[in-house]
Design an enzyme around this catalytic site. Structure first.
Site, PDB file in Angstrom:
ATOM      1  N   THR A 125       7.519 -13.683  32.280  1.00 22.76           N
ATOM      2  CA  THR A 125       7.657 -14.864  30.821  1.00 22.76           C
ATOM      3  C   THR A 125       7.436 -14.359  29.803  1.00 22.76           C
ATOM      4  O   THR A 125       6.846 -12.928  29.599  1.00 22.76           O
ATOM      5  CB  THR A 125       6.418 -15.820  31.078  1.00 22.76           C
ATOM      6  OG1 THR A 125       6.262 -16.709  30.034  1.00 22.76           O
ATOM      7  CG2 THR A 125       5.349 -15.235  31.765  1.00 22.76           C
ATOM      8  N   ASP A 126       7.871 -14.623  28.652  1.00 23.97           N
ATOM      9  CA  ASP A 126       7.477 -14.185  27.064  1.00 23.97           C
ATOM     10  C   ASP A 126       6.041 -14.284  26.866  1.00 23.97           C
ATOM     11  O   ASP A 126       5.583 -13.661  26.081  1.00 23.97           O
ATOM     12  CB  ASP A 126       8.453 -15.043  26.122  1.00 23.97           C
ATOM     13  CG  ASP A 126       8.090 -16.310  25.950  1.00 23.97           C
ATOM     14  OD1 ASP A 126       7.204 -16.953  26.675  1.00 23.97           O
ATOM     15  OD2 ASP A 126       8.533 -16.738  24.892  1.00 23.97           O
ATOM     16  N   GLU A 127       5.213 -14.767  27.577  1.00 19.15           N
ATOM     17  CA  GLU A 127       3.685 -15.019  27.411  1.00 19.15           C
ATOM     18  C   GLU A 127       2.901 -14.052  27.483  1.00 19.15           C
ATOM     19  O   GLU A 127       2.073 -13.675  27.097  1.00 19.15           O
ATOM     20  CB  GLU A 127       3.416 -16.119  28.213  1.00 19.15           C
ATOM     21  CG  GLU A 127       3.872 -17.521  27.900  1.00 19.15           C
ATOM     22  CD  GLU A 127       3.067 -18.891  28.166  1.00 19.15           C
ATOM     23  OE1 GLU A 127       1.903 -18.616  28.537  1.00 19.15           O
ATOM     24  OE2 GLU A 127       3.717 -19.812  28.726  1.00 19.15           O
ATOM     25  N   TYR A 153      -3.041 -17.168  33.136  1.00 15.57           N
ATOM     26  CA  TYR A 153      -1.920 -17.305  33.556  1.00 15.57           C
ATOM     27  C   TYR A 153      -1.013 -16.263  32.991  1.00 15.57           C
ATOM     28  O   TYR A 153      -0.570 -15.180  34.048  1.00 15.57           O
ATOM     29  CB  TYR A 153      -1.216 -18.652  33.108  1.00 15.57           C
ATOM     30  CG  TYR A 153       0.373 -18.659  33.205  1.00 15.57           C
ATOM     31  CD1 TYR A 153       1.035 -18.357  34.382  1.00 15.57           C
ATOM     32  CD2 TYR A 153       1.237 -18.566  32.164  1.00 15.57           C
ATOM     33  CE1 TYR A 153       2.537 -18.557  34.472  1.00 15.57           C
ATOM     34  CE2 TYR A 153       2.617 -18.497  32.150  1.00 15.57           C
ATOM     35  CZ  TYR A 153       3.239 -18.504  33.258  1.00 15.57           C
ATOM     36  OH  TYR A 153       4.697 -18.132  33.431  1.00 15.57           O
ATOM     37  N   LYS A 157       0.673 -13.019  34.956  1.00 11.93           N
ATOM     38  CA  LYS A 157       2.137 -12.570  35.056  1.00 11.93           C
ATOM     39  C   LYS A 157       2.345 -11.184  34.621  1.00 11.93           C
ATOM     40  O   LYS A 157       3.112 -10.378  34.957  1.00 11.93           O
ATOM     41  CB  LYS A 157       2.897 -13.450  34.069  1.00 11.93           C
ATOM     42  CG  LYS A 157       2.825 -14.954  34.616  1.00 11.93           C
ATOM     43  CD  LYS A 157       3.624 -15.118  35.900  1.00 11.93           C
ATOM     44  CE  LYS A 157       5.278 -14.791  35.841  1.00 11.93           C
ATOM     45  NZ  LYS A 157       5.991 -15.157  37.207  1.00 11.93           N
TER      46      LYS A 157
END
Ligand code: NAD
Ligand code: TYD
Length: 339
Positions: A125-127, A153, A157
């Site tokens: 994810t870009d997060e 979260y 990741k």
């Protein structure tokens, strides 16, 4: 070609399975999913009886179970979607995020090492890049942006991503990673912004916007994400990270107002609530690499995608009503309990 798709009973994984079965009828797709609260087996009902599809109810952290599937299926490719995916849940209870997102990834890669694999693909994810300031619209995440996470979260990741790259460097595992921006579309679990607002608006319930609603997300129609992963697993270079996003930045408040407008509901339903802890301000992807190397471009414009998505939720009320009632959790037992 046999592909193990983990987390295929969730939002993006199920869309990916539909995409792959339709595009490559000669491939065998094996879905491995634990069916957590986010997994809905009824989503996969249309493909359940296909001869080249198999569903295995399994936790990716279950070492023996994962190895058994590898022994039975001899997969060529593993695409790992399985994850705890909701930021708000990770703030309440981080442990399961570390378990599934990091240790589950390790369990899968250990099986890949033991049995051999042509490609292990990690859906990230870009997060993992943290956030960007609102007053610097010139800044975007590239694959070289340092990892700088905000929530349990995104940290879990990022931890998994580092492990995947370490398995490449240390053991030569043929890996790729995609880091995509926020997805929207059919089968999106109604705890996330867009489906939650659609479902609440249809019930004339308050629409809870965190803080002032000024946070910006870079939205991508789920099918475009699936096509990007399809390209990466076939043509992407081993050991590489690919950012996926369509330059589609929207403020949360504008999305919620748009949903009200499309559904003919009053904006007075919008309720500003306490902000999320550590709330990321802005995500924005620079997709230059995947465009230049693999020719990927998003095909669905937000204006069309959001209309299609709202239409899907109107036409598929049973899908989300059984989620809200909790009935979907009985589906596996009912359909497969005695098989
Ligand atoms: P989701 O929550 O809708 O689905 C997750 C699926 O994984 C569910 O079917 C669940 O049952 C399964 N699962 C969870 N724990 C498991 C375990 N231990 N073993 C086996 N299966 C398990 O998530 P999603 O939105 O479809 O996201 C899929 C992947 O894409 C995730 O890795 C997420 O980090 C990533 N991602 C999501 C977005 C987004 O906008 N939704 C954007 C970028 C990346
Ligand atoms: P979400 O769909 O949870 O995705 P992510 O946090 O992974 O980007 O949230 C999208 C944005 O919407 C995020 O800025 C938080 C905000 N949000 C609300 O304002 N209200 C809500 O009820 C939810 C679920 C999210």
């Amino acid at each position: 070609m046999t592909i193990i798709v983990t987390g295929g009973a969730g939002f993006i994984g199920s869309n990916f399975i539909f995409h792959m079965l339709q595009k490559y009828p000669q491939y065998r797709i094996v879905c491995v999913d634990k069916l957590t609260y986010a997994g809905n087996l009824s989503t996969l009902a249309p493909v359940m009886e296909e001869p080249n599809f198999r569903f295995v109810k399994l936790d990716i952290c279950d070492k023996a179970g994962v190895q058994q599937v590898f022994e039975e299926e001899h997969p060529d490719i593993v695409v790992n979607f399985a994850a705890e995916s909701h930021v708000d849940r990770s703030i309440e209870d981080p442990d399961i995020f570390l378990q599934t997102n990091i240790l589950g990834t390790a369990t899968l890669m250990n099986a890949c090492r033991k049995y051999g694999i042509r490609r292990y693909h990690q859906v990230s994810t870009d997060e993992v890049y943290g956030d960007l300031p609102l007053d610097r619209p010139d800044l975007f995440f590239t694959e070289n942006t340092p990892l700088h996470t905000s929530s349990p979260y995104s940290s879990s990741k990022a931890g998994a991503d580092l492990l995947v790259l370490a398995y490449h460097r240390t053991y030569g595992l043929p890996v790729t990673i995609s880091r995509c921006s926020n997805n929207y579309g059919p089968y999106h679990f109604p705890e996330k912004l867009i489906p939650l607002m659609i479902v609440n608006a249809l019930h004339d319930k308050p629409l809870p916007v965190y803080g002032k609603g000024e946070n910006v997300r870079d939205w991508l129609y789920v099918e475009d994400h699936c096509k990007a992963i399809d390209l990466i697993i076939h043509k992407g270079r081993e050991g590489e990270v690919y950012n996926v996003g369509g330059h589609n930045e929207m403020r949360n408040i504008d999305i919620v107002k748009l949903i009200c407008k499309e559904l003919g509901k009053p904006e007075s339903l919008i309720t500003f609530v306490a902000d999320r802890k550590g709330h990321d301000m802005r995500y924005a992807i620079d997709p230059t690499k995947i465009h230049a190397e693999l020719g990927w471009l998003p095909e669905t414009k937000f204006a069309d995608g959001i209309k299609k998505t709202i239409r899907w939720y109107l036409d598929n009320r049973t899908w989300w009503e059984t989620i809200i009632s909790g009935e979907y959790r009985d589906y596996y037992e009912k359909m497969y309990g005695n098989r």
